[in-house]
Motif scaffolding. Structure first.
Motif, short mmCIF file in Angstrom:
data_model
loop_
_atom_site.label_atom_id
_atom_site.label_comp_id
_atom_site.label_asym_id
_atom_site.label_seq_id
_atom_site.Cartn_x
_atom_site.Cartn_y
_atom_site.Cartn_z
N ASP A 130 0.83 -1.21 0.00
CA ASP A 130 0.00 0.00 0.00
C ASP A 130 0.87 1.26 0.00
O ASP A 130 0.53 2.26 -0.66
CB ASP A 130 -0.93 0.01 1.22
CG ASP A 130 -1.98 -1.10 1.17
OD1 ASP A 130 -2.21 -1.64 0.07
OD2 ASP A 130 -2.55 -1.42 2.23
N LYS A 134 1.04 4.24 -3.05
CA LYS A 134 0.88 5.68 -2.82
C LYS A 134 2.05 6.47 -3.39
O LYS A 134 1.89 7.58 -3.92
CB LYS A 134 0.75 5.97 -1.32
CG LYS A 134 -0.64 5.75 -0.77
CD LYS A 134 -1.62 6.72 -1.39
CE LYS A 134 -3.03 6.48 -0.92
NZ LYS A 134 -4.00 7.31 -1.71
N GLU A 137 1.56 6.87 -7.00
CA GLU A 137 0.51 7.85 -7.28
C GLU A 137 1.02 9.27 -7.14
O GLU A 137 0.62 10.17 -7.89
CB GLU A 137 -0.67 7.61 -6.33
CG GLU A 137 -1.87 8.48 -6.61
CD GLU A 137 -3.02 8.21 -5.65
OE1 GLU A 137 -3.98 9.01 -5.62
OE2 GLU A 137 -2.97 7.17 -4.92
N GLU A 146 -1.91 8.24 5.36
CA GLU A 146 -3.32 8.60 5.41
C GLU A 146 -3.87 8.53 6.83
O GLU A 146 -3.44 7.70 7.63
CB GLU A 146 -4.14 7.68 4.50
CG GLU A 146 -3.87 7.87 3.03
CD GLU A 146 -4.81 7.05 2.17
OE1 GLU A 146 -5.53 6.19 2.72
OE2 GLU A 146 -4.84 7.26 0.93
N GLY A 153 -4.15 13.61 4.46
CA GLY A 153 -2.85 13.07 4.08
C GLY A 153 -1.72 13.83 4.76
O GLY A 153 -1.80 15.05 4.93
#
Length: 461
Positions: A130, A134, A137, A146, A153
């Motif tokens: 995960d 991120k 991204e 998060e 964030g």
């Protein structure tokens, strides 16, 4: 708090090191005496040699009056059996198990009280996956965390020479972005923390942590540094547990290649993955990387189970032209050596996991904890309870709180009807009951004072 940790591997050792410094009573259980001796030589804790799934070993470790059991051995089955014994024989209130198998995780009913009695399951591989997703991204970021179910964030970026904020005071950010609410939570300069104030000037090379609503993160990143091109092509070095999970998570969005050394493992990967190109070979083979056009890759992720292999293949990929490289590194001393060098981001599995565990250890109602800067700093999501009489936080403005220098309240998430509002904190922001408060602490020694601030008096109902 009396805590029994089962397993003295990377995760268990890191958790023990973090918790023992907070005056907890720690006992660590492992099958290997040498591993326990190394741990006991460094830390003030008890050790027990034996099988963590044996009742006698748990008894010897002090399970009878333990407050928390952390079962983080390499074996899912050992961890689950230990939790069941902890519940049925020793009545330990909170039991956390490390579960790696996706098959177990896809059947959460097996963790119920009438089955294996696992209160909380954690999967370090999934947490790492995960984290990397991120970073793909938001390729400009060093870290993306998060809070409040993804509504807030906390992002770390490195300020670069000539960047929009470099050479300016932090308060310049607000005037430059009047329509976007954000707050700089901390700055680390040459690995030393700086408690930010409005007059603090950002310098090139600073590691800047800022808080904002997730929907505004990209806008804030544009102000802090030059935006990178979006990620399109990703190469993964290593097709083990993490590599497979990562490829499955991203193959629908990016062009993905994965290199696995073991031929049989590569064949299994080819069967599990739909759109990923699976290659058999050595990730440190320069000819292989060149022939597979590593120079055209936006991101190269080295996620084998060997630190040296990950470091060498990442350095090689960077030299051959990969735009950004991410290396999975277990040993903390290696992380400190390579971070911010030619390797863009070094990720420690143990450090990525420890925050999930700390959330169950922290006093007060703590929803989320993220361990930062190799455990030196923390970011917490605390839920405010009580009223102005029973709480030191509720019903008060932020500038009225007794906050140590280096403790920053970055944002508040407040329920409004069926929706939630993200409020970037300012000095006059009032804290209300049931607010989710995002707090950044530049030194974890300050955490107990923050916990006390959000605890309610014993008489509060």
């Amino acid at each position: 708090m009396k805590i029994v940790i089962l397993g003295a591997g990377q995760v268990g050792s890191t958790v023990a090191e973090s918790l023992v410094s907070e005056a907890n009573d720690i006992t660590v259980v492992d099958l290997e005496p040498a591993r326990l001796k190394r741990l006991q030589d460094r830390l003030d804790l008890r050790t027990v040699t034996g099988n963590a799934a044996h009742p006698a070993v748990l008894e010897q470790a002090g399970a009878r009056d333990a407050d928390l059991l952390l079962a983080v051995t390499q074996s899912d089955e050992t961890n689950m059996v230990a939790c069941k014994l902890a519940a049925s024989l020793f009545n330990i209130p909170t039991k956390i198990a490390r579960i790696r198998s996706a098959d177990y995780l896809s059947h959460p009913e097996i963790f119920s009280p009438e089955n294996f009695a696992v209160d909380y399951s954690i999967c370090p591989e999934q947490i790492l996956c995960d984290s990397i997703v991120k970073l793909l991204e938001f390729p400009e970021a060093l870290q993306v965390l998060e809070f409040a179910d993804g509504k807030v964030g906390l992002v770390a970026v490195r300020a670069f020479d000539g960047g929009p904020l470099v050479g300016h005071e932090i308060q310049f950010l607000r005037s430059h972005m009047p329509t976007v609410e954000t707050r700089v939570a901390a700055i680390f300069r040459h690995d030393s923390p700086i408690a930010p104030e409005g007059s603090t000037v950002v310098e090139a090379g600073d590691e800047v942590f800022f808080v904002a609503a997730m929907e505004n993160i990209r806008n804030v990143l544009q102000e802090l540094r030059r935006m990178d091109q979006p990620v399109k092509r990703v190469m993964i070095g290593g097709g083990g547990n993490i590599g497979r999970r990562l490829a499955q998570a991203i193959e629908g969005k990016y062009e993905v290649k994965i290199i696995e050394f073991n031929k049989a493992g590569a064949e299994r990967l080819a069967g599990d993955l739909d759109r990923t190109l699976v290659l058999t070979g050595d990730v440190t083979d320069e000819e292989l990387l060149q022939s597979e056009n590593v120079a055209d890759m936006d991101v190269y992720c080295a996620v084998t189970n060997d630190d040296q292999t990950n470091i060498m293949s990442s350095l090689l990929a960077k030299r051959l032209g990969a735009r950004k490289v991410i290396a999975l590194i277990n040993r903390g001393s290696y992380v400190n050596l390579v971070q911010a060098g030619q390797i863009d981001i070094a990720i420690s599995p143990a450090q990525a996991t420890i925050g999930t565990l700390l959330a169950h250890v922290r006093r007060g109602d703590c929803a989320v904890v993220h361990s930062l800067r190799r455990g030196a700093a923390e970011a917490l999501e605390l839920i405010a309870h009580g009223d102005a009489k029973s709480s030191k936080a509720v019903g008060r403005r932020i500038d009225q709180l007794d906050l140590a220098k280096g403790v920053t309240i970055g944002a508040i998430v407040r329920r409004r009807g069926d929706d939630h509002a993200v409020i970037v904190a300012h000095h006059d922001t009032m804290i209300e009951a049931d607010d989710h408060v995002i707090v950044f602490v530049i030194n974890k020694r300050m955490v107990p004072s923050v916990e006390k601030l959000f605890q309610v008096d014993v008489g509060f109902l």
